[in-house]
Write a protein that holds these residues in place. Structure first.
Motif, PDB file in Angstrom:
ATOM      1  N   ALA A  29      -2.363  -2.554   9.389  1.00 30.48           N
ATOM      2  CA  ALA A  29      -1.975  -3.949   9.654  1.00 30.48           C
ATOM      3  C   ALA A  29      -1.527  -4.642   8.371  1.00 30.48           C
ATOM      4  O   ALA A  29      -0.561  -5.410   8.369  1.00 30.48           O
ATOM      5  CB  ALA A  29      -3.153  -4.696  10.280  1.00 30.48           C
ATOM      6  N   LEU A  30      -2.186  -4.356   7.263  1.00 32.15           N
ATOM      7  CA  LEU A  30      -1.787  -4.960   5.988  1.00 32.15           C
ATOM      8  C   LEU A  30      -0.554  -4.279   5.403  1.00 32.15           C
ATOM      9  O   LEU A  30       0.290  -4.933   4.785  1.00 32.15           O
ATOM     10  CB  LEU A  30      -2.955  -4.899   5.006  1.00 32.15           C
ATOM     11  CG  LEU A  30      -4.067  -5.913   5.297  1.00 32.15           C
ATOM     12  CD1 LEU A  30      -5.364  -5.524   4.608  1.00 32.15           C
ATOM     13  CD2 LEU A  30      -3.638  -7.304   4.859  1.00 32.15           C
ATOM     14  N   ALA A  31      -0.434  -2.970   5.602  1.00 33.14           N
ATOM     15  CA  ALA A  31       0.755  -2.275   5.124  1.00 33.14           C
ATOM     16  C   ALA A  31       2.016  -2.816   5.785  1.00 33.14           C
ATOM     17  O   ALA A  31       3.080  -2.895   5.151  1.00 33.14           O
ATOM     18  CB  ALA A  31       0.626  -0.782   5.369  1.00 33.14           C
ATOM     19  N   GLU A  32       1.910  -3.210   7.058  1.00 37.21           N
ATOM     20  CA  GLU A  32       3.054  -3.818   7.749  1.00 37.21           C
ATOM     21  C   GLU A  32       3.491  -5.110   7.053  1.00 37.21           C
ATOM     22  O   GLU A  32       4.651  -5.513   7.143  1.00 37.21           O
ATOM     23  CB  GLU A  32       2.686  -4.115   9.201  1.00 37.21           C
ATOM     24  CG  GLU A  32       2.522  -2.891  10.080  1.00 37.21           C
ATOM     25  CD  GLU A  32       3.856  -2.267  10.480  1.00 37.21           C
ATOM     26  OE1 GLU A  32       4.913  -2.839  10.139  1.00 37.21           O
ATOM     27  OE2 GLU A  32       3.834  -1.205  11.113  1.00 37.21           O
ATOM     28  N   LEU A  33       2.578  -5.751   6.341  1.00 35.52           N
ATOM     29  CA  LEU A  33       2.884  -6.990   5.619  1.00 35.52           C
ATOM     30  C   LEU A  33       3.100  -6.732   4.129  1.00 35.52           C
ATOM     31  O   LEU A  33       3.027  -7.645   3.316  1.00 35.52           O
ATOM     32  CB  LEU A  33       1.749  -7.995   5.817  1.00 35.52           C
ATOM     33  CG  LEU A  33       1.464  -8.397   7.267  1.00 35.52           C
ATOM     34  CD1 LEU A  33       0.283  -9.360   7.329  1.00 35.52           C
ATOM     35  CD2 LEU A  33       2.695  -9.023   7.911  1.00 35.52           C
TER      36      LEU A  33
END
Length: 572
Positions: free
Chosen positions: A50-54
């Motif tokens: 989820a953070l890698a997507e951001l």
């Protein structure tokens, strides 16, 4: 990075209408808003993707404990002004992280701990390890989320506690089914929590300064709160105004520049003679930014002192020592108030210049005699190498203005701390309330993550390396070029005294192995030194490797050394 409400940027908000997002995406969006630069953890968490997507990268370690140690090193070097967040897998991940969180709790490190949790409905099912039930005594806030619509509110509550009050780990457990669940939220309504810095009342400050001005031989003991409030300049100004000598706690080392003429050094288990001399003579001790925790690894304050305490945590007042006056307040604000009050009281009266000069001369005289006594050990030509020779070479070759140094527990700490003069605030990560072997490696990686421009050096013994050594590969894989110095003497240093029979009959204190080959096998630079004449060239080569972007390990074969500054009568 500051945390004031004025920093809120509406242009970073999500769309004003409610959006359907997974729980992990909601957490990630909030962490993005809060300025998170990386998420640290091991081995699995829905937050990684989820953070890698951001565009927020993960730092994946080999063990959960080291992940927490990295987060602590990052939090302490940044003074808590950049968010340090760590996540681990529910069950065994949370179990393995417990030691790291306990260390951070004792070190007063502001970490946001986001372990995943068992699916909802599995609460209180033996033997499931639930973080919210088991971490309560090593965090200042420990909760679990039950409904996805509550995520923004509880994330706000957690982050507010990370940023306010006495620093400490904050835990919010995130059930894995909730992280995968879709929910409607309006992230435009989320507001970043501000940071409040309490200030003491004028009357309290006046009384405290009055006691100091009347003291015959006052002493300042500076703790980690001076570092976290960025109050080193204010501490220097106040000490110079009144001509008061300054010692630091182990966690507070570097809060006051140790090259300053009023510096006594660090009041640890092992310490320079200046600390003992002035602590014995002091009639009033002002502890600023310190919890005044009693520990085997911190010099105790004698009972005949009038003790003043300034701390951010109300639970610290009189916790371990009876105090004459306690003040709750941010160290920086309190020092500014004290300086103004003292300057006004001294105006028109006799200056403190002569007193300050006399104190500085006395400190210099005692320090010179102390160094003269220890110089034969620091420059020893013995084989195996004296650990103090390594200390001396490090002191000569590393630049304290550009180098962050940490150590591990036991002899590496006690042999290094009295002789290394830290000058840049936050560039020495000391610890003295609990001393888990191996923590220094993660601290060093966290420091490098926070300050990639700095050279970072970690000193540890072979027992400490044995507990976390495989995470040296994390430094290589995650591009965190640090120098780790391993002292190898093939024994558990100092432990024979606690188990003399087992040592005599079974060699219970013995260790074996070589560590430079491990560093090379993991992809780093590694070399071993057995001759003191080769120590400095090897150290320079390793520092060159680190500055070139490659983690290095220097293994130094030493003899066991029992003499410690402040503890060995023959060396006083």
């Amino acid at each position: 990075m500051s945390f004031g409400a004025a920093d809120y940027d509406p242009h970073l908000s999500a769309p004003t209408s409610k959006t359907r997002l997974k729980g992990a995406e909601i957490v990630a969006a909030i962490l993005k808003r809060e300025g998170l630069k990386q998420i640290i953890g091991f081995p699995n968490s829905e937050l990684f993707d989820a953070l890698a997507e951001l565009d927020i990268p993960p730092v994946i370690t080999r063990t959960p404990r080291v992940a927490v140690n990295i987060a602590e090193g990052y939090a302490r070097v940044t003074g808590g002004r950049e968010l340090a967040a760590v996540t681990v897998q529910y069950g065994p991940g949370a179990e393995s992280a417990f030691g790291g969180i306990a260390q951070a709790f004792n070190d007063r490190s502001p970490i946001l701990f986001l372990p995943t949790g068992y699916p909802r409905g599995h609460e209180a099912v033996t033997p499931n390890f639930e973080a919210r039930r088991n971490f309560r005594h090593v965090t200042k806030w420990c909760e679990a989320i039950a409904r996805i619509q509550d995520l923004p509110r509880l994330m706000h509550a957690a982050l507010s506690r990370v940023r306010n009050g006495a620093p400490s780990p904050v835990l919010l457990e995130l059930p894995v089914d909730l992280l995968a669940e879709l929910g409607e939220v309006d992230l435009a309504e989320y507001r970043r929590p501000g940071r409040s810095l309490p200030q003491a009342g004028a009357g309290e400050i006046r009384e405290l300064v009055g006691i100091l001005l009347k003291a015959r031989d006052p002493l300042i003991l500076a703790g980690q709160g001076v570092l976290s409030s960025q109050a080193s300049a204010e501490l220097v100004a106040f000490a110079e105004l009144l001509g008061i000598p300054v010692a630091t706690t182990p966690n507070g080392k570097s809060a006051f520049p140790e090259t300053h003429a009023l510096s006594l050094g660090t009041a640890g288990r092992a310490r320079p003679a200046t600390v003992d001399h002035f602590m014995t003579r002091a009639d009033v001790v002002l502890a600023i930014g310190s919890s005044l925790t009693r520990s085997h690894y911190i010099l105790p304050i004698p009972a005949d002192k009038t003790l003043l305490q300034v701390t951010l945590g109300e639970a610290d007042l009189g916790k371990d020592y009876p105090i004459a006056q306690g003040v709750i307040g941010d160290a920086r604000a309190a020092l500014r108030q004290m300086h103004d009050e003292a300057a006004e009281a001294l105006s028109g009266g006799e200056g403190r210049g002569a007193r300050r000069a006399a104190v500085e001369r006395e400190i210099a005289t005692i320090r010179a005699a102390f160094m003269q006594r220890w110089m034969p050990l620091l420059t020893a030509e013995s084989v195996p190498i004296s650990p103090y020779r390594l200390v001396w070479e490090l002191v000569q070759e590393i630049d304290p203005e550009r180098t962050i140094v940490t150590h591990d527990a036991g002899n590496p700490r006690d042999q290094f701390t009295p002789f290394y003069q830290a000058v840049t605030p936050g560039f020495y990560l000391g610890w003295g309330k609990t001393t888990q072997l191996g923590s220094g490696l993660g601290f060093a990686m966290g420091a490098k993550l926070a300050r990639p421009d700095a050279t970072v050096v970690n000193i540890m013994g072979e027992a400490a390396f044995g507990m976390v050594g495989i995470d040296f590969e994390t430094a290589i894989r995650c591009n965190l070029p640090i120098l780790t110095v391993v002292l190898r003497n093939h024994v558990l240093g100092g432990y024979a005294a606690s188990m003399p029979v087992a040592t005599r009959k079974y060699g219970a204190n013995r260790m074996s192995g070589e560590y430079a080959p491990i560093a090379r096998a993991l992809g780093g630079h590694g070399e071993c030194v057995t001759d003191p004449a080769e120590l400095r060239p090897a150290l320079l080569r390793c520092l060159g490797e680190v500055r070139g972007g490659r983690a290095a390990l220097l293994e130094v074969v030493t003899h066991e050394e029992s003499r410690l500054a402040g503890l060995s009568p023959e060396m006083r």
